[in-house]
Write an enzyme that holds these catalytic residues in place. Structure first.
Site, PDB file in Angstrom:
ATOM      1  N   SER A   1      19.555  63.921  30.414  1.00 27.38           N
ATOM      2  CA  SER A   1      18.999  65.218  30.019  1.00 27.38           C
ATOM      3  C   SER A   1      19.292  65.298  28.452  1.00 27.38           C
ATOM      4  O   SER A   1      20.322  65.048  27.855  1.00 27.38           O
ATOM      5  CB  SER A   1      19.716  66.441  30.881  1.00 27.38           C
ATOM      6  OG  SER A   1      19.641  67.720  30.366  1.00 27.38           O
TER       7      SER A   1
ATOM      8  N   TYR B   1      27.392  70.933  34.165  1.00 28.86           N
ATOM      9  CA  TYR B   1      26.102  69.943  33.921  1.00 28.86           C
ATOM     10  C   TYR B   1      26.113  69.179  32.793  1.00 28.86           C
ATOM     11  O   TYR B   1      25.932  68.034  32.794  1.00 28.86           O
ATOM     12  CB  TYR B   1      24.883  70.862  33.956  1.00 28.86           C
ATOM     13  CG  TYR B   1      23.771  70.387  33.756  1.00 28.86           C
ATOM     14  CD1 TYR B   1      23.060  69.683  34.942  1.00 28.86           C
ATOM     15  CD2 TYR B   1      22.725  70.258  32.718  1.00 28.86           C
ATOM     16  CE1 TYR B   1      21.590  69.108  34.967  1.00 28.86           C
ATOM     17  CE2 TYR B   1      21.559  69.763  32.652  1.00 28.86           C
ATOM     18  CZ  TYR B   1      21.190  69.187  33.758  1.00 28.86           C
ATOM     19  OH  TYR B   1      19.909  68.407  33.667  1.00 28.86           O
TER      20      TYR B   1
HETATM   21  N1  LIG Z   1      14.143  70.327  35.384  1.00 27.90           N
HETATM   22  C1  LIG Z   1      14.686  70.322  34.098  1.00 27.90           C
HETATM   23  O1  LIG Z   1      14.180  71.071  33.140  1.00 27.90           O
HETATM   24  C2  LIG Z   1      15.363  68.979  33.755  1.00 27.90           C
HETATM   25  C3  LIG Z   1      15.512  68.733  32.239  1.00 27.90           C
HETATM   26  C4  LIG Z   1      16.169  67.512  31.995  1.00 27.90           C
HETATM   27  C5  LIG Z   1      16.893  66.799  33.036  1.00 27.90           C
HETATM   28  N2  LIG Z   1      16.390  67.131  34.308  1.00 27.90           N
HETATM   29  C6  LIG Z   1      16.905  66.163  35.218  1.00 27.90           C
HETATM   30  O2  LIG Z   1      15.962  65.569  35.999  1.00 27.90           O
HETATM   31  C7  LIG Z   1      16.651  65.384  37.130  1.00 27.90           C
HETATM   32  C8  LIG Z   1      15.646  65.973  38.165  1.00 27.90           C
HETATM   33  O3  LIG Z   1      15.732  67.553  37.924  1.00 27.90           O
HETATM   34  P1  LIG Z   1      14.393  68.428  38.546  1.00 27.90           P
HETATM   35  O4  LIG Z   1      14.748  69.650  37.642  1.00 27.90           O
HETATM   36  O5  LIG Z   1      13.428  67.589  38.937  1.00 27.90           O
HETATM   37  O6  LIG Z   1      15.465  68.993  39.952  1.00 27.90           O
HETATM   38  P2  LIG Z   1      14.951  69.722  41.295  1.00 27.90           P
HETATM   39  O7  LIG Z   1      15.809  70.576  41.831  1.00 27.90           O
HETATM   40  O8  LIG Z   1      13.398  70.415  41.035  1.00 27.90           O
HETATM   41  O9  LIG Z   1      14.673  68.268  42.278  1.00 27.90           O
HETATM   42  C9  LIG Z   1      15.818  67.659  42.488  1.00 27.90           C
HETATM   43  C10 LIG Z   1      15.848  66.791  43.414  1.00 27.90           C
HETATM   44  O10 LIG Z   1      16.786  65.942  43.924  1.00 27.90           O
HETATM   45  C11 LIG Z   1      17.233  66.231  45.317  1.00 27.90           C
HETATM   46  N3  LIG Z   1      18.738  66.019  45.556  1.00 27.90           N
HETATM   47  C12 LIG Z   1      19.531  67.023  45.345  1.00 27.90           C
HETATM   48  N4  LIG Z   1      20.861  66.687  45.583  1.00 27.90           N
HETATM   49  C13 LIG Z   1      20.674  65.404  46.023  1.00 27.90           C
HETATM   50  C14 LIG Z   1      21.560  64.461  46.807  1.00 27.90           C
HETATM   51  N5  LIG Z   1      22.903  64.895  46.684  1.00 27.90           N
HETATM   52  N6  LIG Z   1      21.018  63.278  47.187  1.00 27.90           N
HETATM   53  C15 LIG Z   1      19.805  63.114  46.882  1.00 27.90           C
HETATM   54  N7  LIG Z   1      19.019  63.894  46.672  1.00 27.90           N
HETATM   55  C16 LIG Z   1      19.244  65.062  46.000  1.00 27.90           C
HETATM   56  C17 LIG Z   1      16.655  67.387  45.603  1.00 27.90           C
HETATM   57  O11 LIG Z   1      16.561  67.575  47.072  1.00 27.90           O
HETATM   58  C18 LIG Z   1      15.158  67.560  44.834  1.00 27.90           C
HETATM   59  O12 LIG Z   1      14.361  66.694  45.755  1.00 27.90           O
HETATM   60  C19 LIG Z   1      17.825  65.677  37.204  1.00 27.90           C
HETATM   61  O13 LIG Z   1      18.856  64.710  37.023  1.00 27.90           O
HETATM   62  C20 LIG Z   1      17.968  66.764  36.280  1.00 27.90           C
HETATM   63  O14 LIG Z   1      19.537  66.847  35.730  1.00 27.90           O
HETATM   64  C21 LIG Z   1      15.747  68.338  34.551  1.00 27.90           C
END
Ligand SMILES: NC(=O)c1ccc[n+]([C@@H]2O[C@H](COP(=O)([O-])OP(=O)(O)OC[C@H]3O[C@@H](n4cnc5c(N)ncnc54)[C@H](O)[C@@H]3O)[C@@H](O)[C@H]2O)c1
Length: 397
Positions: free
Chosen positions: A272, A285
């Site tokens: 991130s 986080y």
């Molecule tokens: N959304 C953002 O703005 C953003 C920005 C930068 C980085 N990220 C990173 O991208 C990645 C995905 O984030 P997102 O926003 O798509 O999240 P999201 O909440 O939309 O999706 C996360 C997915 O991970 C799964 N998950 C959660 N806990 C789990 C576990 N213990 N084991 C297996 N699966 C699990 C959930 O069921 C879900 O399908 C994360 O690592 C997040 O930190 C997100």
């Protein structure tokens, strides 16, 4: 000796025989009552990986010219199994089911037309490869699974939400007209769950070329009052979960490389922008993501010996993804309710506030992350890096 150890050894041997760019999938099944005529018998007498490798390699070269790579293996302590190596999973499954496939198998799948998450011309670097995406059922993980499948990869969609993973895998397979994705239940915080899923991957496809460690959670909170439980649960998924996935996947990748020492593979952590710069009232986080960069650098140093590159992608805010845009619990609704954005009266005001922080004026999207994945896979001379994909919001120093 288990099938989940033997199958990756066989995949490496078959990859070396397939030549540069060749793709190989190994499928296994219990031995049928009637053995297919082409099957080469092999006994693996003890639990020694090196001895199993030598026996497999000898059996592989003992096949009749033009015969399929099909082996009836008697594994000490585990029973008898049929293993087949072919250029894609559908061909390998036909072989273990006793059917006939041309010995060369099918050509690697070309990139498919509807490539929402792909970047023209780059996607060939993953065509025919086997990939794992954790947290693949929604959000960035779903975008990545869709992008990889559209680029001709075979994608393992791993998620704690097993139903969501199954739905997506079925959709991708139906759309592609080939087995483009397979779901596997995985809780990245449980070593048993991760180990079981990686064993299933080994038995079913023989290996992995690309691991995208994407599962992650966010629980914002002030250092003055965040509950330890919330802090720990974020750390457990984002930091410890990455360690567990890298540990079990890297062992599989190391094993499959024994037969093909030139084979390069990738572990990519979806980190991130909060892994590069602190995040106010969001320390759990940001801390877990900063820690992730430390793991990426350290694993990169160690795993280079096995041809495994380890890098992180650091995306900016995915404003169109469910984390932000979910109408009930998304961050836009939460921030509007809690007054986090001064003067904001509507969701559009909150969104505009976050867009204004980005020099390029918009949130990060699936194709932005896909381009970074293609770059990291294609790049032969880089490991241990953290690649920002933030529209200029966070810059490296
Ligand atoms: N959304 C953002 O703005 C953003 C920005 C930068 C980085 N990220 C990173 O991208 C990645 C995905 O984030 P997102 O926003 O798509 O999240 P999201 O909440 O939309 O999706 C996360 C997915 O991970 C799964 N998950 C959660 N806990 C789990 C576990 N213990 N084991 C297996 N699966 C699990 C959930 O069921 C879900 O399908 C994360 O690592 C997040 O930190 C997100």
């Amino acid at each position: 000796m288990t099938v989940s150890v033997v199958a990756p050894l066989l995949r490496g041997i078959a990859l070396a025989a397939a030549g540069p760019g060749g793709s190989v999938v190994v499928a296994s099944a219990p031995l049928p009552p009637v053995l297919p005529a082409d099957a080469v018998r092999i006994d693996i007498a003890d639990d020694d990986e090196a001895a199993a490798f030598t026996a497999l390699r000898a059996a592989y070269s003992r096949r009749a010219a033009g015969a399929p790579a099909l082996f009836a293996a008697n594994l000490a302590g585990a029973g008898e199994f049929l293993l087949a190596a072919a250029s894609d999973i559908d061909a390998a499954r036909v072989l273990v089911a006793g059917g006939a496939v041309p010995s060369a198998g099918r050509a690697p799948a070309p990139a498919e037309a509807d490539s929402k998450g792909s970047a023209a011309g780059r996607d060939r670097v993953v065509s025919g490869r086997i990939a794992l995406v954790t947290g693949g059922a929604q959000g960035f993980g779903e975008e990545i699974a869709r992008g990889l499948a559209a680029s001709g990869a075979l994608v393992w969609v791993a998620d704690i939400n097993g139903d969501g993973a199954r739905r997506l895998a079925a959709e991708l397979t139906a759309k592609a007209g080939r087995t483009a994705a397979i779901a596997v239940a995985m809780d990245v915080t449980s070593e048993e769950s991760v180990a079981d899923a990686i064993s299933e991957i080994a038995r079913t496809t023989g290996g992995l070329d690309l691991v995208v460690s994407n599962a992650g959670v966010l629980k914002a909170g002030s250092v003055l009052d965040q509950e330890l439980g919330a802090f720990d649960s974020v750390t457990r998924v984002n930091y410890t979960g990455f360690f567990l996935v890298a540990k079990h996947a890297a062992n599989l990748m190391r094993r499959q490389r024994l037969g093909h020492p030139g084979h390069r593979t990738d572990i990519v952590q979806i980190n991130s922008k909060s892994g590069l710069a602190g995040s106010n009232r969001n320390g759990a986080y940001a801390g877990s993501k900063f820690g992730g960069i430390g793991l990426v650098q350290s694993f990169a140093l160690e795993l280079v010996e096995y041809g495994i590159k380890v890098n992180a992608i650091c995306p900016g805010n995915f404003l169109d993804g469910p984390l932000w845009s979910d109408q009930e619990k998304g961050l836009f609704v939460q921030y509007l309710r809690t007054g986090k954005v001064p003067g904001a009266k509507t969701i559009a005001d909150v969104r505009a506030f976050y867009e204004a922080k980005v020099p390029m004026g918009r949130g990060c999207e699936g194709p932005d992350v896909m381009r970074a994945i293609y770059y990291l896979v294609e790049q032969e001379y880089e490991t241990g890096q953290a690649l920002p994909v933030t529209g200029g919001q966070v810059m490296l120093t």
